[in-house]
Design a protein around this motif. Sequence first.
Motif, short mmCIF file in Angstrom:
data_model
loop_
_atom_site.label_atom_id
_atom_site.label_comp_id
_atom_site.label_asym_id
_atom_site.label_seq_id
_atom_site.Cartn_x
_atom_site.Cartn_y
_atom_site.Cartn_z
N ASN A 193 0.87 -1.14 -0.08
CA ASN A 193 -0.06 -0.15 0.01
C ASN A 193 0.86 1.13 0.05
O ASN A 193 1.29 1.74 1.11
CB ASN A 193 -0.92 -0.05 1.22
CG ASN A 193 -1.83 1.28 1.43
OD1 ASN A 193 -1.83 1.89 0.24
ND2 ASN A 193 -2.42 1.49 2.47
N ARG A 203 -2.56 6.54 4.54
CA ARG A 203 -3.07 5.17 4.70
C ARG A 203 -4.04 5.01 3.62
O ARG A 203 -4.37 4.04 3.12
CB ARG A 203 -3.76 5.18 5.91
CG ARG A 203 -2.72 5.08 7.21
CD ARG A 203 -3.42 5.25 8.60
NE ARG A 203 -4.14 6.58 8.65
CZ ARG A 203 -4.96 7.00 9.64
NH1 ARG A 203 -5.31 6.07 10.44
NH2 ARG A 203 -5.58 8.04 9.52
N SER A 248 -0.99 10.85 9.67
CA SER A 248 0.24 10.45 8.81
C SER A 248 1.32 11.36 9.41
O SER A 248 2.48 10.95 9.33
CB SER A 248 -0.20 10.31 7.32
OG SER A 248 -1.20 9.38 7.25
N ARG A 268 1.94 0.84 15.69
CA ARG A 268 1.14 0.61 14.26
C ARG A 268 1.37 1.60 13.54
O ARG A 268 1.57 1.36 12.13
CB ARG A 268 -0.31 0.53 14.53
CG ARG A 268 -1.17 0.00 13.48
CD ARG A 268 -2.50 -0.36 13.61
NE ARG A 268 -3.36 -0.71 12.34
CZ ARG A 268 -4.61 -0.94 12.59
NH1 ARG A 268 -5.22 -0.73 13.68
NH2 ARG A 268 -4.96 -1.25 11.47
N ARG A 295 5.04 1.33 12.11
CA ARG A 295 5.38 0.08 11.21
C ARG A 295 4.52 0.34 9.97
O ARG A 295 5.20 -0.11 8.73
CB ARG A 295 4.60 -1.04 12.15
CG ARG A 295 5.05 -2.38 11.24
CD ARG A 295 4.32 -3.42 12.17
NE ARG A 295 2.71 -3.48 12.08
CZ ARG A 295 2.10 -3.10 13.26
NH1 ARG A 295 2.42 -3.01 14.34
NH2 ARG A 295 0.71 -3.31 13.07
N ASN A 296 3.29 0.63 9.84
CA ASN A 296 2.65 0.95 8.56
C ASN A 296 3.31 1.84 7.63
O ASN A 296 3.57 1.76 6.38
CB ASN A 296 1.24 1.28 8.82
CG ASN A 296 0.73 0.06 9.44
OD1 ASN A 296 0.90 -0.95 9.43
ND2 ASN A 296 -0.57 0.32 10.06
N ARG A 328 4.70 0.95 3.92
CA ARG A 328 4.19 1.53 3.02
C ARG A 328 5.22 2.15 1.92
O ARG A 328 5.18 2.64 0.90
CB ARG A 328 3.13 2.57 3.30
CG ARG A 328 1.95 2.18 3.96
CD ARG A 328 0.83 3.00 3.60
NE ARG A 328 1.19 4.30 4.38
CZ ARG A 328 1.04 4.59 5.72
NH1 ARG A 328 0.40 3.65 6.25
NH2 ARG A 328 1.13 5.66 6.26
N ARG A 348 5.37 -7.77 11.21
CA ARG A 348 4.24 -8.11 10.03
C ARG A 348 4.22 -9.70 10.11
O ARG A 348 3.27 -10.20 9.78
CB ARG A 348 4.79 -7.47 8.76
CG ARG A 348 3.50 -7.74 7.55
CD ARG A 348 4.40 -7.30 6.56
NE ARG A 348 5.40 -7.96 5.81
CZ ARG A 348 6.27 -7.57 5.01
NH1 ARG A 348 6.06 -6.26 4.35
NH2 ARG A 348 7.50 -7.96 4.60
#
Length: 331
Positions: A39, A44, A166, A294, A297-298, A302, A326
Amino acid sequence: MHIYSYTWYQWLCFFYFYCFAGWVFESAYVSIQQKRLVNRGFLRLPLLPLYGTGAVMMLWVSLPFQDSLFLVYFSGVLAATALEYVTGWAMERLFKMKYWDYSNQKFNLNGYICLSSSIAWGFLTIFLTEVLHPPVSRFVLGLPAGAVIGGVLIISVFFLEDTVQSVRDALDLGRALEAMTSIRAELDDVQVQLALLKAETADRLDEYREDAAQRLNDYWEDAAHRLSDYREDAAQRLSDYREDAALQVERLKTETLQKMGQAQTAGNDRFSALLSRGQELLEKHRSFTSQLSRGRRNLLLRNPTAASGRFGEALKELSEQAKKQRRQNRR
């Protein structure tokens, strides 16, 4: 239709459409590279603001020259390259890392832009103005105004909320990179100080030993010389001097041992303090890498191609930890 006759909500509609189109392109490209679904992007949501902003800007700067493909191409190169550089520069200053990096490309400028990317922007501008935008424009203009306004307002709410969160995650990640790098530098300094302390203590002990040995050797040479003179004197004076010599030697040994003990104790105290500081820094370092939030990490997942000149080692550690978490979450 002339470019300046679009309404504000139609411009917003174009912006979100090209944000989504850019996300599709980038996610597909990076997913193929990484051999997994990615992604892609800063947000997000499936939106890449750089593409939306770039597309709108390309339309503004190039459509007035639509009768000349050369001017369309050239204006697109200049505008998109400038946007890419300014955005990349600003994001690195704000978030401590590059969310794209052309450093491995030829003819790049600080990793923010490169010649091949700029050339591609020019062709993309021609594709946008001559092929893609006309049907998109007709489709948006054919929609009811109320539907477009309602749609862009709803998307804007989610877009703004996602942008705020973000940005917070990126600032948090930037602070983590800065803190981890500072901790690593201090840990390296502690290691250097420990090594220097060991060497310094060892040198001081050797110095005390050598000094005591030299003084003892000088004393015995003097004693031997004086004893040879005393052989002609009475036996009692010879016995007294031997006793005095033995006391002097014992005093020298005691003095040397005390100095060595004090040096060893001081070294041990400093060693314990440095070791304690090192353990404290290691715990802080583990707290950053043991369990990523979270958001951090995301954001790392990404942007697998993100880079940082100043905080590269910390970024690599956190990226590896994000991948590890993950894999654990998938089990």
